[in-house]
Write an enzyme that holds these catalytic residues in place. Structure first.
Site, PDB file in Angstrom:
ATOM      1  N   HIS A   5       0.745  -1.497  -0.121  1.00 50.78           N
ATOM      2  CA  HIS A   5      -0.101   0.023   0.232  1.00 50.78           C
ATOM      3  C   HIS A   5       0.584   1.351   0.019  1.00 50.78           C
ATOM      4  O   HIS A   5       0.316   2.428  -0.482  1.00 50.78           O
ATOM      5  CB  HIS A   5      -0.801  -0.104   1.299  1.00 50.78           C
ATOM      6  CG  HIS A   5      -0.085  -0.437   2.441  1.00 50.78           C
ATOM      7  ND1 HIS A   5       0.247  -1.697   2.667  1.00 50.78           N
ATOM      8  CD2 HIS A   5       0.125   0.601   3.489  1.00 50.78           C
ATOM      9  CE1 HIS A   5       0.745  -1.745   4.085  1.00 50.78           C
ATOM     10  NE2 HIS A   5       0.684  -0.286   4.534  1.00 50.78           N
ATOM     11  N   HIS A  51      26.667  -7.146 -13.426  1.00 49.17           N
ATOM     12  CA  HIS A  51      27.632  -7.921 -12.544  1.00 49.17           C
ATOM     13  C   HIS A  51      26.940  -9.225 -11.804  1.00 49.17           C
ATOM     14  O   HIS A  51      27.329 -10.007 -11.829  1.00 49.17           O
ATOM     15  CB  HIS A  51      28.235  -7.223 -11.823  1.00 49.17           C
ATOM     16  CG  HIS A  51      29.088  -5.870 -12.208  1.00 49.17           C
ATOM     17  ND1 HIS A  51      30.420  -5.704 -11.570  1.00 49.17           N
ATOM     18  CD2 HIS A  51      29.213  -5.392 -13.512  1.00 49.17           C
ATOM     19  CE1 HIS A  51      30.913  -4.696 -12.333  1.00 49.17           C
ATOM     20  NE2 HIS A  51      30.244  -4.448 -13.363  1.00 49.17           N
ATOM     21  N   ARG A  54      32.737 -14.117 -17.160  1.00 49.05           N
ATOM     22  CA  ARG A  54      33.223 -14.266 -15.719  1.00 49.05           C
ATOM     23  C   ARG A  54      31.916 -13.805 -14.637  1.00 49.05           C
ATOM     24  O   ARG A  54      32.125 -14.533 -13.512  1.00 49.05           O
ATOM     25  CB  ARG A  54      34.476 -13.149 -15.299  1.00 49.05           C
ATOM     26  CG  ARG A  54      34.165 -11.930 -15.540  1.00 49.05           C
ATOM     27  CD  ARG A  54      35.485 -11.010 -15.493  1.00 49.05           C
ATOM     28  NE  ARG A  54      35.213  -9.692 -15.957  1.00 49.05           N
ATOM     29  CZ  ARG A  54      35.514  -8.446 -15.410  1.00 49.05           C
ATOM     30  NH1 ARG A  54      35.778  -9.050 -14.009  1.00 49.05           N
ATOM     31  NH2 ARG A  54      35.177  -7.444 -15.625  1.00 49.05           N
TER      32      ARG A  54
END
Length: 215
Positions: free
Chosen positions: A73, A164, A198
């Protein structure tokens, strides 16, 4: 998945926007191709950088077209502002939680669960959760297995959360952000792809943590 020993700009322009391709060991991407791949939100997985199993499937959708947004809310006003703006940009937006000038109080975990489940079930490409400070919704959403929710108070965090950390849900604090700032943060989140191998490899480790706690 398409595989390349070299990706040129011509190759990059032919690939479907938001797709994923593999670059073979010792492969090369030309400088112009790198720019085009980034602009077209194409993920390149390098074969010489090991990615665990099917972790590529954990990568957030690069081109977001379907969004689910929910608030308790306290966040109804901000939610409506974002819904109007995102629909104006051509996105399909699903709304959960209270609405109107006098919303009925609800508990943020219930809303965060609905949003999180829609994302992990692939009913939406990304989710947005809103409460007063955003903290509770972040905690609740992250209890849903497969959700990676991030509380973002600025565009920098929104970009990092996506690029990332592969976040698929963004949490906002309605009492902490103006509508204009919230929209800018959401825009950065929805348009930033996750492309670095990576970073993508680390999603598998997050998934293992989910499994370790029995999620």
């Amino acid at each position: 998945m398409a595989r390349f020993a070299m990706i040129t700009e011509a190759d990059a322009r032919m690939l479907p926007e938001g797709s994923t391709v593999e670059l073979l060991p010792k492969g090369h991407i030309t400088p112009l191709a790198a720019d085009t791949l980034r602009d077209r939100r194409i993920t390149v997985l390098r074969a010489d950088q090991v990615v665990d199993g099917d972790v590529a499937d954990l990568v957030p959708v690069a081109t977001v077209r379907r969004v689910i947004i929910g608030s308790d809310h306290t966040g109804v006003g901000l939610k409506q502002h974002l819904v109007t703006a995102l629909r104006g940009r051509g996105l399909a937006v699903q709304v959960v939680g209270p609405e109107g000038a006098h919303p009925v109080p609800v508990d943020y975990p219930d809303i965060a669960e609905q949003v999180g489940l829609a994302v992990v079930r692939k009913e939406a490409d990304a989710g947005i959760v809103i409460d007063g400070a955003g903290l509770g919704s972040t905690m609740a959403a992250n209890k849903v297995a497969g959700v990676r929710a991030a509380l973002c108070l600025n565009e920098t965090l929104a970009g990092y959360a996506r690029q990332h950390n592969g976040a698929n849900v963004i949490a906002l604090g309605a009492t902490l952000l103006s509508p204009a700032d919230a929209l800018a943060i959401v825009h950065t989140f929805l348009t930033t792809p996750m492309t670095e191998p990576r970073y993508i490899r680390r999603l598998a480790k997050l998934q293992r943590l989910d499994k370790a706690r029995g999620a």
